[in-house]
Design a protein around this motif. Structure first.
Motif, PDB file in Angstrom:
ATOM      1  N   THR A 124       0.787  -1.174  -0.078  1.00 13.37           N
ATOM      2  CA  THR A 124       0.003  -0.026  -0.213  1.00 13.37           C
ATOM      3  C   THR A 124       0.774   1.138   0.173  1.00 13.37           C
ATOM      4  OG1 THR A 124      -1.722  -1.151   1.075  1.00 13.37           O
ATOM      5  CG2 THR A 124      -1.882   1.318   1.235  1.00 13.37           C
ATOM      6  N   TRP A 127       2.511   1.716  -3.340  1.00 15.22           N
ATOM      7  CA  TRP A 127       1.513   1.946  -4.342  1.00 15.22           C
ATOM      8  C   TRP A 127       1.337   3.629  -4.244  1.00 15.22           C
ATOM      9  CZ3 TRP A 127      -0.298  -0.464  -8.581  1.00 15.22           C
ATOM     10  CH2 TRP A 127      -1.782   0.239  -9.150  1.00 15.22           C
ATOM     11  N   VAL A 159      -0.713   4.890 -12.584  1.00 15.68           N
ATOM     12  CA  VAL A 159      -1.233   5.184 -11.355  1.00 15.68           C
ATOM     13  C   VAL A 159      -1.489   6.356 -11.043  1.00 15.68           C
ATOM     14  CG1 VAL A 159      -0.803   4.403  -8.548  1.00 15.68           C
ATOM     15  CG2 VAL A 159       0.093   2.952 -10.643  1.00 15.68           C
ATOM     16  N   ALA A 190      -8.219  -0.765  -6.201  1.00 12.94           N
ATOM     17  CA  ALA A 190      -6.696  -0.985  -6.268  1.00 12.94           C
ATOM     18  C   ALA A 190      -6.379  -1.582  -4.865  1.00 12.94           C
ATOM     19  CB  ALA A 190      -6.139   0.346  -6.572  1.00 12.94           C
ATOM     20  N   LEU A 194      -4.461  -5.329  -4.066  1.00 12.97           N
ATOM     21  CA  LEU A 194      -3.119  -5.242  -3.364  1.00 12.97           C
ATOM     22  C   LEU A 194      -3.278  -5.947  -2.213  1.00 12.97           C
ATOM     23  CD1 LEU A 194      -2.264  -1.537  -3.805  1.00 12.97           C
ATOM     24  CD2 LEU A 194      -0.968  -3.477  -4.951  1.00 12.97           C
ATOM     25  N   ILE A 215       3.173  -6.239  -6.023  1.00 11.26           N
ATOM     26  CA  ILE A 215       4.579  -5.511  -6.477  1.00 11.26           C
ATOM     27  C   ILE A 215       5.804  -6.076  -6.173  1.00 11.26           C
ATOM     28  CG2 ILE A 215       5.495  -3.331  -6.098  1.00 11.26           C
ATOM     29  CD1 ILE A 215       2.943  -2.320  -5.026  1.00 11.26           C
ATOM     30  N   LEU A 225       4.950  -5.395 -11.774  1.00  6.91           N
ATOM     31  CA  LEU A 225       3.810  -5.786 -11.169  1.00  6.91           C
ATOM     32  C   LEU A 225       3.261  -7.300 -11.765  1.00  6.91           C
ATOM     33  CD1 LEU A 225       1.773  -2.546 -11.543  1.00  6.91           C
ATOM     34  CD2 LEU A 225       3.140  -3.048  -9.802  1.00  6.91           C
TER      35      LEU A 225
END
Length: 249
Positions: A124, A127, A159, A190, A194, A215, A225
């Protein structure tokens, strides 16, 4: 003076020993189609008489335990130890987009990652840094195979600052004829991808699936990814899910 001479002789066995078999390349942290755990896979390079092959310790959709002939293989030199392996199988989808790249019979079965690649400890947070810089990734699902022209990226993932992302699919080859299918995923979607639980996707009624987005980074701080979809209960057997790899620009 009498000079004795030897006979011509046969010269012994003139057959040369067979060349050594090419060495396999190990990808210890790979992701197989339909499997959520890391799997150690190996790639045997192509020879003058055979395609490259994938050696797997377990069976998966389109893959047997043992050696599997590959239809295509994409391993960019700028991303050592990472790539995607594809077999010959009917497919007409990229991610959640169906009826694209008609006539292509190549299906991605493994995202290849060697021991140098590992999951980031906090997906997280990582990202979030991608969103801050509007990071862009090129997707290579199905080895980028197209009916028009040579292989090229299957999609572009961007992103956004709020954590949402787009993943716009190329139906066709950007160097020839292409139709771009725009997709948008919210920050909530998203975040679910994740997570360990993943995102429950019902955009295809006959193919409900759970999508996960992982990731990976290496010691050089490069990023890839891996997105995979696992069929949910009730999914048609014609839809085995998908596995895709994305390389950061």
């Amino acid at each position: 003076m009498l000079v004795a001479s030897c006979g011509g002789g046969g010269g012994g066995d003139s057959s040369a020993p067979p060349p050594p078999a090419p060495a396999a390349t190990a990808y210890q942290n790979s992701v197989l189609l339909g499997d959520t755990t890391a799997v150690s896979l190996s790639i045997m390079p192509a020879t003058t008489t055979s395609n490259a092959s994938l050696a797997s310790p377990i069976a998966a959709p389109f893959v047997v335990a043992g050696n599997n002939a590959l239809a295509s293989l994409y391993r960019p030199s700028s991303y050592a130890g990472a790539g995607i392996a594809c077999v010959s199988a009917p497919t007409n989808s990229i991610g959640t987009v169906v009826n694209v790249n008609a006539g292509v019979n190549i299906k991605s079965v493994a995202a290849l990652l060697n021991a140098g690649w590992s999951l980031v400890p906090n997906a997280t947070a990582t990202w979030s840094t991608f969103g801050a810089s509007a990071k862009v990734f090129d997707g290579w699902e199905n080895c980028g195979a197209k009916a028009e022209g040579s292989p090229s990226p299957a999609s572009t993932l961007t992103v956004n600052a709020d954590g949402s992302f787009s993943d716009n699919v190329f139906d066709g080859n950007p160097s020839t004829t292409v139709r771009i299918v725009d997709q948008a995923f919210s920050a909530t979607q998203a975040s679910a991808m994740l997570s360990d639980a993943g995102l429950a996707d019902t955009s295809q009624p006959n193919a409900p699936q759970t999508i996960r987005l992982h990731i990976y980074q290496n010691a050089a701080n490069q990023t890839v990814l891996v997105e995979q979809a696992i069929p949910a209960s009730g999914a048609s057997t014609d839809h085995p899910g998908y596995v895709a790899i994305y390389f950061a620009r």
